[in-house]
Scaffold this active site. Structure first.
Site, short mmCIF file in Angstrom:
data_model
loop_
_atom_site.label_atom_id
_atom_site.label_comp_id
_atom_site.label_asym_id
_atom_site.label_seq_id
_atom_site.Cartn_x
_atom_site.Cartn_y
_atom_site.Cartn_z
N HIS A 203 0.80 -1.24 0.00
CA HIS A 203 0.00 0.00 0.00
C HIS A 203 0.83 1.28 0.00
CE1 HIS A 203 0.90 0.00 4.30
NE2 HIS A 203 0.62 1.29 4.28
C1 UD1 Z 1 -2.15 5.83 5.24
C2 UD1 Z 1 -0.91 6.48 5.80
C3 UD1 Z 1 0.21 5.44 5.85
C4 UD1 Z 1 -0.23 4.18 6.58
C5 UD1 Z 1 -1.54 3.66 5.98
C6 UD1 Z 1 -2.06 2.51 6.79
C7 UD1 Z 1 -0.61 8.86 5.31
C8 UD1 Z 1 0.09 9.86 4.47
N1 UD1 Z 1 -0.46 7.58 4.95
O1 UD1 Z 1 -1.84 5.45 3.89
O2 UD1 Z 1 1.32 6.00 6.53
O3 UD1 Z 1 0.77 3.21 6.42
O4 UD1 Z 1 -2.51 4.71 6.01
O5 UD1 Z 1 -2.94 1.73 6.06
O6 UD1 Z 1 -1.30 9.23 6.24
N2 UD1 Z 1 -9.03 4.49 0.67
C9 UD1 Z 1 -10.27 3.94 0.53
N3 UD1 Z 1 -10.92 3.55 1.66
C10 UD1 Z 1 -10.41 3.69 2.90
C11 UD1 Z 1 -9.13 4.25 3.02
C12 UD1 Z 1 -8.45 4.65 1.89
O7 UD1 Z 1 -10.80 3.81 -0.58
O8 UD1 Z 1 -11.07 3.30 3.89
C13 UD1 Z 1 -8.31 4.90 -0.56
C14 UD1 Z 1 -8.70 6.31 -1.01
O9 UD1 Z 1 -8.69 6.33 -2.40
C15 UD1 Z 1 -7.53 7.15 -0.53
C16 UD1 Z 1 -6.37 6.17 -0.67
O10 UD1 Z 1 -6.92 4.90 -0.34
O11 UD1 Z 1 -7.36 8.29 -1.30
C17 UD1 Z 1 -5.21 6.44 0.24
O12 UD1 Z 1 -5.66 6.56 1.58
P1 UD1 Z 1 -4.82 7.43 2.62
O13 UD1 Z 1 -5.44 7.32 3.94
O14 UD1 Z 1 -4.58 8.78 2.07
O15 UD1 Z 1 -3.41 6.74 2.59
P2 UD1 Z 1 -2.99 5.22 2.85
O16 UD1 Z 1 -2.33 4.71 1.64
O17 UD1 Z 1 -4.12 4.46 3.41
N1 UDP Z 2 -3.94 -5.48 8.70
C1 UDP Z 2 -5.20 -6.04 8.84
N2 UDP Z 2 -5.88 -6.43 7.71
C2 UDP Z 2 -5.34 -6.32 6.48
C3 UDP Z 2 -4.06 -5.75 6.34
C4 UDP Z 2 -3.38 -5.33 7.47
O1 UDP Z 2 -5.70 -6.18 9.96
O2 UDP Z 2 -6.01 -6.69 5.51
C5 UDP Z 2 -3.22 -5.05 9.91
C6 UDP Z 2 -1.86 -5.65 10.07
O3 UDP Z 2 -1.93 -6.92 10.70
C7 UDP Z 2 -1.16 -4.61 10.94
C8 UDP Z 2 -1.76 -3.32 10.43
O4 UDP Z 2 -2.99 -3.66 9.79
O5 UDP Z 2 -1.51 -4.77 12.30
C9 UDP Z 2 -0.84 -2.68 9.46
O6 UDP Z 2 -1.49 -1.67 8.78
P1 UDP Z 2 -1.02 -1.15 7.36
O7 UDP Z 2 -0.27 -2.20 6.65
O8 UDP Z 2 -2.22 -0.60 6.70
O9 UDP Z 2 -0.11 0.11 7.71
P2 UDP Z 2 1.37 0.36 8.24
O10 UDP Z 2 1.64 -0.55 9.37
O11 UDP Z 2 2.28 0.17 7.09
O12 UDP Z 2 1.35 1.80 8.63
#
Ligand code: UD1
Ligand code: UDP
Length: 364
Positions: A203
């Site tokens: 991601h």
């Molecule tokens: C965010 C964090 C990242 C973290 C991750 C955990 C920032 C800059 N990034 O990244 O550090 O590792 O969360 O998962 O804060 N979207 C959906 N549904 C959702 C959530 C997201 O469709 O419920 C899609 C949307 O198109 C959105 C994109 O994902 O624009 C990115 O979501 P965003 O929260 O901006 O960043 P993450 O990649 O989730």
């Molecule tokens: N996770 C989850 N379901 C998923 C993918 C990840 O519960 O389908 C959990 C994972 O076990 C960990 C956390 O989400 O505890 C990590 O989140 P993510 O990878 O989104 O973000 P990051 O840790 O890189 O910020």
């Protein structure tokens, strides 16, 4: 005493679990503010149900826009709520836009900030998370670091006051959850056999937003699937949208089991039973180590560098050949990675240390 906890993204809901329970035991009032950054059922609500978390007191529903717009909207609304709630401390986790918005809103109102996961660095300022970490750490009063290296990183930036090496709260939660994973149906529902599949999650912006990186990763894992290896990929919505946009979805869906994001307990069950994990997630890198499953990281660098130095994780960059070659080798290795010989991220009581320090801070 009152703490406002600011959350917004999947890993933050998970990290808060034991700390929130401890606040109740200590008689500290916790107000939970969800920025709304993650909003799909499978990215947010499922964790509140699975981990039995209390519903947030506020949900700002801020989930769109570029970084500046998203963070700015959060700042405006968080400031209003903090002014109204007037807490003694604001607690933030990790490195997301919600983390930075929460910390910045608080410090401007002269409310002290506590940061869980302080001091992590990738030394790559192109990552949005790196900027969020640097800024949040520089304005926090209590900095809870998960490792010795993160304490050193803070010291190198001149941050030494209020720093505590408490270990990793995610380790506490893995230990809390591990006994319930056998009840999970995630393996049978997906026809997976123990230690006969690879689990993949992707991601990071640098991978999902970049055609070259994403197509390299897709080619690498498809090559492993072509060798007859089962690969399951609970897909982050961001990555699903990117695969669709780059027209890579049909190629990958043919060979890989793509499923919706799973609950935390299901994810721990998948990690514990996979032969190998391929991930660019910070949380998943650590969890696979706790669970003794080797891990490939399709990135150039990682914040959890100790795991690479110990040989538990391997950086492959977003490079299809490296992913395939190392993936094939590790998948066919007789033994899993015999990890956990050295506990580098605490003793599983990190949340207790954090809440004890917060309690003392509030009462002094
Ligand atoms: C965010 C964090 C990242 C973290 C991750 C955990 C920032 C800059 N990034 O990244 O550090 O590792 O969360 O998962 O804060 N979207 C959906 N549904 C959702 C959530 C997201 O469709 O419920 C899609 C949307 O198109 C959105 C994109 O994902 O624009 C990115 O979501 P965003 O929260 O901006 O960043 P993450 O990649 O989730
Ligand atoms: N996770 C989850 N379901 C998923 C993918 C990840 O519960 O389908 C959990 C994972 O076990 C960990 C956390 O989400 O505890 C990590 O989140 P993510 O990878 O989104 O973000 P990051 O840790 O890189 O910020």
């Amino acid at each position: 005493m009152k703490v406002v906890t600011i959350l917004g993204a999947r890993p933050q809901f998970i990290k808060t679990k034991i700390i929130s329970e401890n606040f109740i035991k200590l008689g500290i009032t916790e107000v939970i503010l969800h920025t709304g950054q993650h909003y799909d059922y499978a990215m947010s609500e499922v964790f509140f149900k699975d981990l039995n978390l209390r519903n947030p007191d506020y949900n700002l529903g801020i989930n769109n826009g570029c970084h500046g717009a998203q963070t700015g909207k959060m700042l405006i609304q968080i400031e209003e709520i903090l002014t109204k709630e007037n807490p003694n401390l604001v607690l933030v986790y990790g490195d997301t836009n919600s983390t930075l918005a929460g910390a910045l809103s608080a410090v401007k109102l002269h409310i002290p900030v506590a940061h869980v996961e302080a001091g992590l660095r990738s030394f790559n300022r192109y990552m949005p998370e790196e900027i969020n970490r640097l800024l949040t750490d520089s304005i926090s009063s209590l900095l809870f670091s998960p490792s010795e290296i993160s304490v050193k990183n803070l010291a190198a930036e001149g941050i030494v006051t209020g720093v505590h090496n408490t270990g990793d709260v995610m380790y506490d939660i893995v230990l809390n959850t591990i006994n319930s994973v056998d009840q999970s149906k995630i393996l049978s529902e997906n026809n997976l056999r123990k230690k006969e599949f690879i689990l993949c999650t992707i991601h990071r912006a640098e991978n999902s937003d970049n055609y070259k990186n994403l197509s390299e990763i897709v080619s690498g894992i498809c090559a492993l699937a072509d060798k007859g290896i089962t690969i399951i990929f609970p897909i982050h919505p961001r990555t699903k949208k990117a695969l669709d946009k780059f027209e890579l979805l049909p190629k990958i869906s043919e060979k890989i089991k793509i499923i919706e994001p799973v609950s935390y307990t299901e994810m721990i069950a998948l990690q514990a039973n996979a032969k190998l994990v391929i991930t660019d997630s910070g949380g998943v890198q650590k969890e696979s180590y706790y669970l003794g499953t080797p891990c490939l990281i399709p990135r150039k660098q990682t914040e959890w560098i100790e795991l690479v130095e110990m040989g538990c994780s391997h950086l492959t960059d977003a490079n299809q050949e490296e992913l395939f070659n190392l993936g094939w080798k590790l998948y066919n290795q007789q033994e899993g990675n015999s990890v956990n010989q050295k506990n580098i991220y605490g003793d599983g009581l990190s949340s207790n240390y954090i809440t004890k320090i917060i309690n003392e801070y509030l009462n002094n």
